[in-house]
Design an enzyme around this catalytic site. Sequence first.
Site, PDB file in Angstrom:
ATOM      1  N   ARG A 184     -12.581 -32.169  84.620  1.00  0.00           N
ATOM      2  CA  ARG A 184     -12.525 -31.523  82.607  1.00  0.00           C
ATOM      3  C   ARG A 184     -10.829 -32.270  82.719  1.00  0.00           C
ATOM      4  O   ARG A 184     -10.141 -32.433  83.256  1.00  0.00           O
ATOM      5  CB  ARG A 184     -12.785 -29.938  82.947  1.00  0.00           C
TER       6      ARG A 184
ATOM      7  N   SER B 147     -14.099 -31.203  98.439  1.00  0.00           N
ATOM      8  CA  SER B 147     -13.735 -31.975 100.748  1.00  0.00           C
ATOM      9  C   SER B 147     -12.237 -31.998 100.198  1.00  0.00           C
ATOM     10  O   SER B 147     -11.609 -31.802 101.336  1.00  0.00           O
ATOM     11  CB  SER B 147     -14.243 -32.587 100.516  1.00  0.00           C
TER      12      SER B 147
ATOM     13  N   HIS C 198      -6.660 -38.929  92.123  1.00  0.00           N
ATOM     14  CA  HIS C 198      -7.329 -39.736  91.444  1.00  0.00           C
ATOM     15  C   HIS C 198      -8.206 -41.068  92.295  1.00  0.00           C
ATOM     16  O   HIS C 198      -7.304 -41.050  93.451  1.00  0.00           O
ATOM     17  CB  HIS C 198      -7.161 -40.550  90.089  1.00  0.00           C
TER      18      HIS C 198
END
Length: 224
Positions: free
Chosen positions: A119, A41, A137
Amino acid sequence: MTSSTPPDLALQSLCSPLTPHRATEFETPVKLGVLASGSGSNFEAIAQAIAQQHLSARVEVLIYNNPQAKVAVRSQQYDIPAKLLNHRDYASREGLDRAIVDVLRSYNVELVVMAGWMRVVTPVLLDAFPNRVLNIHPSLLPSFKGIRAVEQAIAAGVKITGCTAHWVVPEVDSGEILVQAAVPVLADDTPDSLHARIQVQEHRAIVTAIALATAQIRGVWTPS
Ligand code: GAR
């Protein structure tokens, strides 16, 4: 010339970080490489902002690491080249990052955006693109670093959380912050309901962060 005053576009972003703006600031669109692992998104928010001329950029390539990732379908809809680099095919994080760097360089990428990249990246990538890697984040850093940030916020009982767009450094979720947006935690929130509201803000914050990062790269703005 470098200025401590943000250009109009960035100033607008800083004063009203959640308001879309017109992409008039940079004549040459910044060449982006986007790394994503899942739904995509945030990738789509970037592609839409470019299509709507709110952001002067071009997504040169999407790199994804999970063959089932929905982000690959989204990239087809925007006619953006997508490369699958499955982390399971590499013996080490460094090996995956070397392959990522090769792809990014082959597309002459200027700015790398981790848009839901699940990752941990290594100095192999960060040294190849010094101060050129952004991350989004789902918390107000430095709170709730690492995985399950939304669950961490609910477990801690905070009343406000949000999202952070920041430069990436070797220590996870610790680089200089470019944009943050706050989101209230409601009494009946589940991780999914809270994450959905955070993502609405992420989609705006990531676009603003790319505009600010481009201003820094082009040397027309330095954060004070
Ligand atoms: C986003 O909420 C992003 O903040 C998070 O993954 C989600 C990806 O959503 N990233 C991290 O947690 C990285 N530590 P998307 O695939 O719909 O863009």
